[in-house]
Enzyme design. Structure first.
Site, mmCIF file in Angstrom:
data_model
loop_
_atom_site.group_PDB
_atom_site.id
_atom_site.type_symbol
_atom_site.label_atom_id
_atom_site.label_comp_id
_atom_site.label_asym_id
_atom_site.label_seq_id
_atom_site.Cartn_x
_atom_site.Cartn_y
_atom_site.Cartn_z
ATOM 1 N N PHE A 186 0.810 -1.222 0.000
ATOM 2 C CA PHE A 186 0.000 0.000 0.000
ATOM 3 C C PHE A 186 0.842 1.270 0.000
ATOM 4 O O PHE A 186 0.350 2.346 -0.342
ATOM 5 C CB PHE A 186 -0.926 0.025 1.238
ATOM 6 C CG PHE A 186 -0.220 0.446 2.512
ATOM 7 C CD1 PHE A 186 -0.024 1.794 2.816
ATOM 8 C CD2 PHE A 186 0.288 -0.496 3.391
ATOM 9 C CE1 PHE A 186 0.653 2.189 3.963
ATOM 10 C CE2 PHE A 186 0.962 -0.120 4.538
ATOM 11 C CZ PHE A 186 1.145 1.223 4.833
ATOM 12 N N GLU A 213 -4.846 -3.753 -2.197
ATOM 13 C CA GLU A 213 -6.310 -3.614 -2.076
ATOM 14 C C GLU A 213 -6.680 -2.329 -1.350
ATOM 15 O O GLU A 213 -7.836 -1.920 -1.354
ATOM 16 C CB GLU A 213 -6.904 -4.827 -1.346
ATOM 17 C CG GLU A 213 -6.468 -5.027 0.096
ATOM 18 C CD GLU A 213 -5.142 -5.801 0.237
ATOM 19 O OE1 GLU A 213 -4.376 -5.851 -0.740
ATOM 20 O OE2 GLU A 213 -4.891 -6.329 1.335
ATOM 21 N N SER A 263 5.204 -6.987 3.160
ATOM 22 C CA SER A 263 5.692 -7.310 4.506
ATOM 23 C C SER A 263 6.432 -8.656 4.534
ATOM 24 O O SER A 263 6.342 -9.449 3.594
ATOM 25 C CB SER A 263 4.502 -7.358 5.464
ATOM 26 O OG SER A 263 3.639 -8.399 5.059
ATOM 27 N N CYS A 318 9.562 1.909 3.211
ATOM 28 C CA CYS A 318 10.444 0.771 3.499
ATOM 29 C C CYS A 318 11.877 1.243 3.689
ATOM 30 O O CYS A 318 12.702 0.503 4.194
ATOM 31 C CB CYS A 318 10.376 -0.257 2.389
ATOM 32 S SG CYS A 318 10.906 0.415 0.817
ATOM 33 N N GLU A 418 8.941 -4.147 13.078
ATOM 34 C CA GLU A 418 8.819 -3.042 12.126
ATOM 35 C C GLU A 418 7.495 -2.338 12.442
ATOM 36 O O GLU A 418 6.418 -2.909 12.248
ATOM 37 C CB GLU A 418 8.790 -3.571 10.685
ATOM 38 C CG GLU A 418 8.725 -2.454 9.653
ATOM 39 C CD GLU A 418 8.504 -2.945 8.222
ATOM 40 O OE1 GLU A 418 7.883 -4.004 8.022
ATOM 41 O OE2 GLU A 418 8.958 -2.248 7.297
HETATM 42 P P1 NAD Z 1 1.409 -6.601 2.946
HETATM 43 O O1 NAD Z 1 2.388 -7.708 2.993
HETATM 44 O O2 NAD Z 1 0.315 -6.582 3.929
HETATM 45 O O3 NAD Z 1 0.705 -6.577 1.496
HETATM 46 C C1 NAD Z 1 1.473 -6.630 0.312
HETATM 47 C C2 NAD Z 1 0.697 -7.394 -0.747
HETATM 48 O O4 NAD Z 1 0.596 -8.760 -0.361
HETATM 49 C C3 NAD Z 1 -0.723 -6.885 -0.932
HETATM 50 O O5 NAD Z 1 -0.992 -6.831 -2.310
HETATM 51 C C4 NAD Z 1 -1.576 -7.898 -0.201
HETATM 52 O O6 NAD Z 1 -2.838 -8.071 -0.795
HETATM 53 C C5 NAD Z 1 -0.766 -9.178 -0.271
HETATM 54 N N1 NAD Z 1 -0.837 -10.016 0.924
HETATM 55 C C6 NAD Z 1 -0.773 -9.612 2.217
HETATM 56 N N2 NAD Z 1 -0.799 -10.671 3.039
HETATM 57 C C7 NAD Z 1 -0.879 -11.775 2.260
HETATM 58 C C8 NAD Z 1 -0.922 -13.165 2.527
HETATM 59 N N3 NAD Z 1 -0.894 -13.656 3.764
HETATM 60 N N4 NAD Z 1 -1.017 -14.011 1.487
HETATM 61 C C9 NAD Z 1 -1.035 -13.551 0.229
HETATM 62 N N5 NAD Z 1 -0.985 -12.231 -0.072
HETATM 63 C C10 NAD Z 1 -0.895 -11.355 0.917
HETATM 64 O O7 NAD Z 1 2.250 -5.256 2.977
HETATM 65 P P2 NAD Z 1 1.690 -3.767 3.101
HETATM 66 O O8 NAD Z 1 1.197 -3.567 4.493
HETATM 67 O O9 NAD Z 1 0.803 -3.459 1.980
HETATM 68 O O10 NAD Z 1 3.039 -2.929 2.891
HETATM 69 C C11 NAD Z 1 3.907 -2.582 3.931
HETATM 70 C C12 NAD Z 1 5.085 -3.531 3.991
HETATM 71 O O11 NAD Z 1 5.760 -3.537 2.748
HETATM 72 C C13 NAD Z 1 6.132 -3.096 5.025
HETATM 73 O O12 NAD Z 1 6.598 -4.239 5.686
HETATM 74 C C14 NAD Z 1 7.232 -2.483 4.172
HETATM 75 O O13 NAD Z 1 8.520 -2.525 4.756
HETATM 76 C C15 NAD Z 1 7.156 -3.348 2.965
HETATM 77 N N6 NAD Z 1 7.739 -2.702 1.803
HETATM 78 C C16 NAD Z 1 8.950 -3.140 1.374
HETATM 79 C C17 NAD Z 1 9.556 -2.532 0.297
HETATM 80 C C18 NAD Z 1 10.891 -3.008 -0.171
HETATM 81 O O14 NAD Z 1 11.252 -2.681 -1.302
HETATM 82 N N7 NAD Z 1 11.626 -3.777 0.615
HETATM 83 C C19 NAD Z 1 8.928 -1.474 -0.365
HETATM 84 C C20 NAD Z 1 7.672 -1.059 0.085
HETATM 85 C C21 NAD Z 1 7.083 -1.686 1.175
#
Ligand code: NAD
Length: 537
Positions: A186, A213, A263, A318, A418
């Site tokens: 997101f 989403e 994440s 991130c 985090e």
């Molecule tokens: P999130 O993991 O909740 O969601 C990311 C994506 O994965 C979404 O599209 C979501 O629908 C899907 N998803 C979530 N849980 C899932 C599961 N159990 N099974 C299948 N799909 C799943 O992450 P977020 O809250 O949207 O974003 C924040 C996180 O992203 C933080 O941890 C941040 O550090 C990380 N991030 C990392 C980078 C990087 O380049 N390292 C860049 C941006 C964000």
């Protein structure tokens, strides 16, 4: 300005937008504010923005107001399969389209993004909450990848060795993989999708994009602009949803490669499940980015840089600095850092002068506040408490003000987890070696920064630190797209990083040809070589 983003007023856009876009005119304007039903976000399948037939919908909520900006469908299995089938069918024609033609689509695309920069940024602010300035940066960092994709051809070059054996040459070139997919978080609703599909499609692949989403609007607008730039039908498809559609991506046999950003828990799941079904995977995950401050660092510049990197975008980056290690003691830094943190204005993202917008959701805010409380119980000193901050114009917003915790040690919740909010934890180390050891013992290895005037100390730090992106007096060292985004250890799973040369390698595979061409020992009668006359020789 592009017609689809510019010619409508905010209200008429609800009815006429091709993808179900919410208001572009202001934040927090929404359907709710007009007393109308929120628009539904569409799917992009085979070049058409279509309504989902699903019965399951998720609310996309403005983090400043709690208004429902739009309704997002959980894509049905049939719709998902149709999106993959469209991508598969589009692949042969797109793969055989000259690379310079594919690159020209990106040249047009970057132009359209520039023309619609503010509108895209407003969408980001409305759905994600970050300030308009940050949202413009979100778009810009993605735009830079589109610009880099327009120059992809040299990165796709192979290698040649002549005469590997007598009269035999060997050469390799890089070919696209087929259908690739991207799963987005997101926090960068414009930048992360642009890290993924522009490189993939310009390399000759077709793509299925799954935006977050929570804030799909920027992805939808970008997909529309990419089509207007000339991407043929089926080359880019967009599906929506949560776990089920992600798992469908991970399992589908026609998807050859998956790029994930998000994440730790989801990223590890994506990596192992996609790899188990034989796909290439690159998974960018969570972070705990440390700044290390040496006693000789410039006070004003350092605290300003750290406060911006810790609290900007409400800490939901991130590459945010979430931990700072003061070598030789914290005391002399405390007041300047508190002053820098207090000077930041917490407000709705479109408000003039806003520095810190709301967090993405009520749950994210409650979690951050609970970690702050738990850490105080564990012995952390609450130097600045952002819980309960009041923002009069947005009483329902998910705001947490800049929060500063001192006396922090590994083992406290605020260090071990985090938080992904505007919370900075302060630690101390007696010397540079101890600071490096502390950073290296953290499970994450995304970004880090050192602040010092000493070239020798900076050189030692950059050499010994076990982190993939290092800033020297630069707080958020995100590499530009001619490099790659090189997170290490717990922050990344896979072999090839996103964008840059590694990104092109991820989306292509080398083919190596060993060739022997012998001239006929004796030219046939008339001196002609068989076959060549047919090609006009
Ligand atoms: P999130 O993991 O909740 O969601 C990311 C994506 O994965 C979404 O599209 C979501 O629908 C899907 N998803 C979530 N849980 C899932 C599961 N159990 N099974 C299948 N799909 C799943 O992450 P977020 O809250 O949207 O974003 C924040 C996180 O992203 C933080 O941890 C941040 O550090 C990380 N991030 C990392 C980078 C990087 O380049 N390292 C860049 C941006 C964000």
């Amino acid at each position: 300005m592009l017609p689809v983003l510019a010619r409508h007023t905010a209200r008429s856009l609800y009815a006429t937008s091709r993808w179900g876009l919410a208001s572009l005119s202001s934040v927090p304007e929404s359907a709710h504010a007009h007393g109308t039903a929120p628009p539904t976000t569409k799917l992009l399948i085979n070049g058409d923005f279509v309504d989902s037939q699903t019965s399951q919908w998720v609310d996309v909520v403005c983090p400043a107001t709690q208004d429902v900006v739009s309704k997002l469908p959980l894509t049905t299995p049939d719709e998902f399969n149709a999106a993959v089938a469209a991508a598969k069918a589009a692949f042969p024609g797109w793969r055989d389209t000259p690379v310079s033609t594919r690159a020209r689509v990106m040249l047009k695309f970057q132009h359209l993004i520039r023309e619609n920069w503010d509108e895209l940024a407003k969408l980001v602010t409305q759905e994600q909450g970050k300030t308009f300035l940050d949202a413009r940066g979100d778009v810009f960092r993605g735009l830079e990848v589109v610009e880099a994709a327009a120059g992809i051809a040299p990165l796709m070059m192979g290698e040649t060795v002549e005469n590997v054996a007598s009269g035999i040459d060997c050469y390799s070139y890089r070919q696209p993989l087929g259908v690739c997919a991207g799963i987005c978080p997101f926090n960068f609703p414009a930048m992360v999708p642009l890290w993924l599909f522009p490189m993939a499609v310009t390399a000759g692949n077709t793509f299925v994009l799954k935006p977050s989403e929570r804030d799909p609007g920027a992805s939808m607008a970008l997909a529309d602009l990419a089509q207007q730039a000339g991407l043929p039908k089926g080359v880019l498809n967009v599906v929506h949803g949560t776990h089920d559609v992600v798992n469908a991506i991970l399992d589908h046999p026609d998807i050859k490669a998956v790029s994930f950003v998000g994440s730790d828990a989801a990223g590890r799941h994506v990596y192992s499940r996609a790899a188990a079904s034989g796909k290439r995977v690159q998974s960018n995950m969570g972070a705990k980015n440390h700044a290390v401050v040496l006693p000789d660092a410039d006070v004003d510049a350092t605290v300003k840089a750290i406060a911006g990197a810790a609290f900007g975008a409400a800490g939901q980056r991130c590459m945010a600095i979430s931990a700072v290690v003061f070598v030789g003691g914290f005391e002399r830094w405390k007041e300047p850092l508190l002053e820098a943190a207090r000077s930041l204005k917490v407000d709705g993202g479109m408000e003039p002068g806003a520095d810190v917008g709301p967090m993405i959701s009520k749950e994210a805010k409650a979690r951050a506040e609970s970690i702050i409380g738990k850490s105080v119980e564990q012995g952390a000193q609450l130097l600045l408490d952002g819980r309960g901050v009041k923002v009069p114009k947005y009483p329902r917003g998910n705001f947490v003000g800049p929060t500063l915790l001192g006396g922090v040690r590994p083992g406290m919740a605020c260090y071990d987890e985090e938080i992904f909010g505007p919370v900075l934890v302060c630690l101390e180390a007696p010397d540079l070696d101890s600071a490096i050891a502390l950073v290296n013992s953290n499970e994450h290895g995304n970004g880090t920064a050192i602040f010092t005037h000493s070239g020798a100390a900076a050189r030692k730090f950059q050499h010994e630190i076990g982190v993939g992106m290092v800033g020297i007096n630069v707080p958020i060292p995100v590499p530009l797209p001619f490099f790659s985004f090189t997170g290490w250890r717990g922050s990344f799973a896979g072999d090839l990083h996103m964008y840059g040369r590694a990104g092109v390698q991820f989306y292509t595979q080398p083919k190596t040809v060993t060739a022997k061409w012998s001239m006929p020992a004796k030219a046939p009668r008339g001196g002609r070589i068989p076959g060549l006359d047919q090609v006009g020789a």
